[in-house]
Enzyme design. Structure first.
Site, PDB file in Angstrom:
ATOM      1  N   CYS A   1      -4.157   0.682  -2.521  1.00 40.64           N
ATOM      2  CA  CYS A   1      -4.003  -0.565  -1.765  1.00 40.64           C
ATOM      3  C   CYS A   1      -2.971  -1.485  -2.404  1.00 40.64           C
ATOM      4  CB  CYS A   1      -5.333  -1.309  -1.705  1.00 40.64           C
ATOM      5  SG  CYS A   1      -6.582  -0.498  -0.717  1.00 40.64           S
TER       6      CYS A   1
ATOM      7  N   CYS B   1     -10.286  -4.931   0.692  1.00 38.07           N
ATOM      8  CA  CYS B   1     -11.376  -3.960   0.795  1.00 38.07           C
ATOM      9  C   CYS B   1     -12.313  -4.074  -0.409  1.00 38.07           C
ATOM     10  CB  CYS B   1     -10.810  -2.545   0.914  1.00 38.07           C
ATOM     11  SG  CYS B   1     -10.167  -1.888  -0.632  1.00 38.07           S
TER      12      CYS B   1
ATOM     13  N   ASN C   1       0.833  -1.204   0.000  1.00 37.07           N
ATOM     14  CA  ASN C   1       0.000   0.000   0.000  1.00 37.07           C
ATOM     15  C   ASN C   1       0.868   1.255   0.000  1.00 37.07           C
ATOM     16  OD1 ASN C   1       0.634  -0.902   2.647  1.00 37.07           O
ATOM     17  ND2 ASN C   1      -0.995   0.325   3.547  1.00 37.07           N
TER      18      ASN C   1
ATOM     19  N   GLU D   1       0.296   5.254   0.699  1.00 38.82           N
ATOM     20  CA  GLU D   1      -0.648   6.259   1.191  1.00 38.82           C
ATOM     21  C   GLU D   1      -0.268   7.653   0.705  1.00 38.82           C
ATOM     22  OE1 GLU D   1      -0.991   5.612   5.445  1.00 38.82           O
ATOM     23  OE2 GLU D   1      -2.149   3.774   5.084  1.00 38.82           O
TER      24      GLU D   1
ATOM     25  N   GLU E   1      -3.116  -4.657  -3.070  1.00 36.35           N
ATOM     26  CA  GLU E   1      -3.655  -5.569  -4.084  1.00 36.35           C
ATOM     27  C   GLU E   1      -3.710  -4.899  -5.452  1.00 36.35           C
ATOM     28  OE1 GLU E   1      -4.871  -4.804  -1.114  1.00 36.35           O
ATOM     29  OE2 GLU E   1      -6.186  -6.360  -0.301  1.00 36.35           O
TER      30      GLU E   1
HETATM   31  N1  THU Z   1      -5.291  -1.386   2.454  1.00 35.41           N
HETATM   32  C1  THU Z   1      -4.769  -2.220   1.522  1.00 35.41           C
HETATM   33  O1  THU Z   1      -3.621  -2.060   1.091  1.00 35.41           O
HETATM   34  N2  THU Z   1      -5.547  -3.231   1.056  1.00 35.41           N
HETATM   35  C2  THU Z   1      -6.820  -3.477   1.485  1.00 35.41           C
HETATM   36  O2  THU Z   1      -7.492  -4.337   0.931  1.00 35.41           O
HETATM   37  C3  THU Z   1      -7.349  -2.742   2.625  1.00 35.41           C
HETATM   38  C4  THU Z   1      -6.637  -1.501   2.979  1.00 35.41           C
HETATM   39  C5  THU Z   1      -4.465  -0.284   2.955  1.00 35.41           C
HETATM   40  C6  THU Z   1      -4.930   1.078   2.525  1.00 35.41           C
HETATM   41  C7  THU Z   1      -4.388   1.955   3.616  1.00 35.41           C
HETATM   42  O3  THU Z   1      -3.063   2.312   3.284  1.00 35.41           O
HETATM   43  C8  THU Z   1      -4.340   1.064   4.833  1.00 35.41           C
HETATM   44  O4  THU Z   1      -4.478  -0.268   4.356  1.00 35.41           O
HETATM   45  C9  THU Z   1      -5.427   1.353   5.846  1.00 35.41           C
HETATM   46  O5  THU Z   1      -6.679   1.347   5.262  1.00 35.41           O
END
Ligand code: THU
Length: 133
Positions: free
Chosen positions: A61, A92, A50, A52, A63
């Site tokens: 994310c 998610c 991920n 941000e 994935e």
């Molecule tokens: N996140 C992912 O990388 N994949 C997911 O399926 C759920 C959320 C990350 C996004 C963000 O950087 C952190 O997790 C918190 O939501």
């Protein structure tokens, strides 16, 4: 939700790759690091973490980073994706929809890196019933 789906033969390789790439997560806002490793139909493995952003909404994310990397490399469809986190993992809703574009039968290996048990394996269409496509 428990699934009866058998783990793919190479699940250990995918778990290792997802755990490794998770170390590169850029998550200064949530402190929640995620790693993903995706195997495509030609056997190649693509990884993502991920990433941000100060504007929050631009966060990507793990994935989706892995999936985009496979597309950019010209790889065929994804067959297995492993997602690794500390604690119970689940992709998610946005990632479910994004991955569904490429394979609704995608096998998803859910790795909790604190667990000593083998990971659970689920199929994307069970996580995203009546998907929009
Ligand atoms: N996140 C992912 O990388 N994949 C997911 O399926 C759920 C959320 C990350 C996004 C963000 O950087 C952190 O997790 C918190 O939501």
């Amino acid at each position: 939700m428990k699934s009866d789906l058998p783990l793919p033969d190479d699940w250990k390789r995918l778990v290792e790759a997802a755990r490794d790439v998770r170390c590169h997560a850029y998550a200064p806002y949530s402190s929640y690091s995620v790693g993903a490793a995706l195997r495509t139909a030609d056997g190649r493995v693509f990884t993502g973490c991920n990433v941000e952003n100060a504007s929050y909404g631009l966060t990507i994310c793990a994935e989706r980073v892995a999936m985009c990397s496979a597309v950019a490399a010209g790889a065929p469809g994804p067959l297995v994706l492993c997602v690794s986190v500390t604690g119970p993992p689940t992709p998610c809703g946005s990632c479910r929809q994004f991955l569904n574009e490429f394979n609704s039968d995608l096998c998803i290996v859910l790795d909790d890196n604190t667990s000593d048990c083998p990971p659970e394996c689920v199929v994307l269409k069970d996580l995203l019933p009546r998907a929009f496509s």
